[in-house]
Design a protein around this motif. Structure first.
Motif, mmCIF file in Angstrom:
data_model
loop_
_atom_site.group_PDB
_atom_site.id
_atom_site.type_symbol
_atom_site.label_atom_id
_atom_site.label_comp_id
_atom_site.label_asym_id
_atom_site.label_seq_id
_atom_site.Cartn_x
_atom_site.Cartn_y
_atom_site.Cartn_z
ATOM 1 N N ALA A 157 0.843 -1.197 0.000
ATOM 2 C CA ALA A 157 0.000 0.000 0.000
ATOM 3 C C ALA A 157 0.882 1.253 0.000
ATOM 4 O O ALA A 157 1.888 1.323 0.715
ATOM 5 C CB ALA A 157 -0.917 0.000 1.226
ATOM 6 N N TYR A 158 0.495 2.226 -0.813
ATOM 7 C CA TYR A 158 1.239 3.481 -0.916
ATOM 8 C C TYR A 158 0.265 4.649 -0.840
ATOM 9 O O TYR A 158 -0.924 4.514 -1.171
ATOM 10 C CB TYR A 158 1.999 3.566 -2.241
ATOM 11 N N ASN A 159 0.769 5.801 -0.439
ATOM 12 C CA ASN A 159 -0.032 7.022 -0.448
ATOM 13 C C ASN A 159 -0.154 7.535 -1.876
ATOM 14 O O ASN A 159 0.833 7.611 -2.612
ATOM 15 C CB ASN A 159 0.603 8.097 0.433
ATOM 16 N N TRP A 160 -1.357 7.898 -2.273
ATOM 17 C CA TRP A 160 -1.597 8.402 -3.620
ATOM 18 C C TRP A 160 -0.720 9.615 -3.918
ATOM 19 O O TRP A 160 -0.157 9.735 -5.016
ATOM 20 C CB TRP A 160 -3.075 8.759 -3.770
ATOM 21 N N ASP A 161 -0.570 10.516 -2.955
ATOM 22 C CA ASP A 161 0.194 11.741 -3.182
ATOM 23 C C ASP A 161 1.682 11.486 -3.397
ATOM 24 O O ASP A 161 2.396 12.375 -3.870
ATOM 25 C CB ASP A 161 0.015 12.699 -2.000
ATOM 26 N N ASP A 162 2.157 10.286 -3.046
ATOM 27 C CA ASP A 162 3.589 9.979 -3.167
ATOM 28 C C ASP A 162 3.937 9.265 -4.471
ATOM 29 O O ASP A 162 5.088 8.868 -4.664
ATOM 30 C CB ASP A 162 4.051 9.111 -1.989
ATOM 31 N N LEU A 163 2.951 9.083 -5.358
ATOM 32 C CA LEU A 163 3.220 8.395 -6.620
ATOM 33 C C LEU A 163 3.642 9.381 -7.703
ATOM 34 O O LEU A 163 3.175 10.518 -7.749
ATOM 35 C CB LEU A 163 1.984 7.634 -7.090
ATOM 36 N N ARG A 164 4.512 8.911 -8.594
ATOM 37 C CA ARG A 164 4.928 9.665 -9.770
ATOM 38 C C ARG A 164 4.987 8.706 -10.950
ATOM 39 O O ARG A 164 5.466 7.578 -10.817
ATOM 40 C CB ARG A 164 6.306 10.318 -9.560
ATOM 41 N N ALA A 165 4.515 9.161 -12.104
ATOM 42 C CA ALA A 165 4.487 8.309 -13.294
ATOM 43 C C ALA A 165 5.571 8.737 -14.275
ATOM 44 O O ALA A 165 5.787 9.938 -14.500
ATOM 45 C CB ALA A 165 3.119 8.381 -13.954
#
Length: 267
Positions: A157-165
């Motif tokens: 599980a990860y925080n949405w705000d911490d994702l980068r594409a």
């Protein structure tokens, strides 16, 4: 966010460009007629998108048969040579045979496990109310093809705000050679550009950009912002796959009970 140099530390292998951040306007508009798969599920709480590192299951199993046949042929050759001549093969032939034998067994086991142990789908769930992303990931280690602990599925599980594409393009052995284009998702340490994890998101940059746009629209606005898909979701666990041995042997998707409940519910 697109820029001439990588935004993250460190960028993904074969980096081409960064896509817009989670809470920014999507780079593109998703077109259902172009996307390969309809989302597995969408409601007011979560969106589930299909994902897999393998372009197609079923090829590796035939490669493994060929490599293991090479290993068996090498053993038969050595045994026949010794039986006919009464002597061991020359040192150079011994070394070459040993290399072929080890490489064939190693590669054969690896290709077999990649094809029959990778789950039928590796879905990613975007929970809008928790602002978290749950990733059903298949881990493998080519350096340890016989290991049990290095292979298997884990849900993270990860925080949405911490994702980068990131859009990537790397050279790979496909047919006579070519570029493999993907979109990967990086996880950064909060408030920084330092990457702490990274995982595959989609094959093809156009496909990946559109799936990332789907996730952005859902997380920012809700399911009403998603386009209508002409096809129903694919049932990965119960589809008819009798023609494909690897797909028949591949395990079904089974989320751990606690994370399955968490990823599908509100806080």
């Amino acid at each position: 966010m697109a820029c001439a140099s990588p935004f993250l530390d460190k960028p993904a292998p074969g980096w081409k460009r960064d896509l817009n951040a989670p809470n920014e306007t999507p780079n593109t508009r998703p077109h259902p007629s172009i996307l390969l798969n309809t989302p597995n599920h969408s409601d007011e709480i979560y969106l589930e998108i299909a994902s897999s590192k393998l372009l197609a299951q079923g090829i590796g199993i035939w490669i493994s048969f060929f490599l293991l046949l090479c290993a068996i042929t090498t053993v038969i050759f050595l045994a026949t040579y010794i039986k006919i001549t009464g002597n061991a093969p020359p040192a150079l032939d011994n070394v070459a045979s040993l290399i072929v034998l080890i490489t064939s067994v190693w590669g054969g086991i690896y290709c077999w496990r990649m094809d029959v142990e990778a789950p039928r789908d590796q879905p990613i769930r975007f929970n809008r109310l928790r602002r978290k992303v749950y990733v059903y990931r298949f881990f493998h280690d080519g350096r340890r093809p016989f290991s049990r602990s290095a292979w298997g599925v884990r849900v993270e599980a990860y925080n949405w705000d911490d994702l980068r594409a990131e859009a990537c393009s790397v050279y790979g052995p496909i047919g006579t050679g070519g570029f493999i284009e993907t979109v990967t998702l990086a996880v950064v340490s909060p408030g920084t550009n330092k990457v702490i994890d990274r995982f595959h998101f989609a094959h093809g940059i156009q496909q990946g950009e559109m799936y990332w746009a789907l996730a952005q629209l859902f997380m920012q606005q809700g399911p009403q912002a998603l386009p209508a898909f002409p096809r129903p979701p694919r049932d990965w666990n119960n589809e008819k796959v009798t023609f494909n041995l690897a797909r028949r042997l591949a395990p079904k998707v089974k989320w751990p009970e606690d994370l399955d409940l968490e990823s599908r519910t509100a806080p």
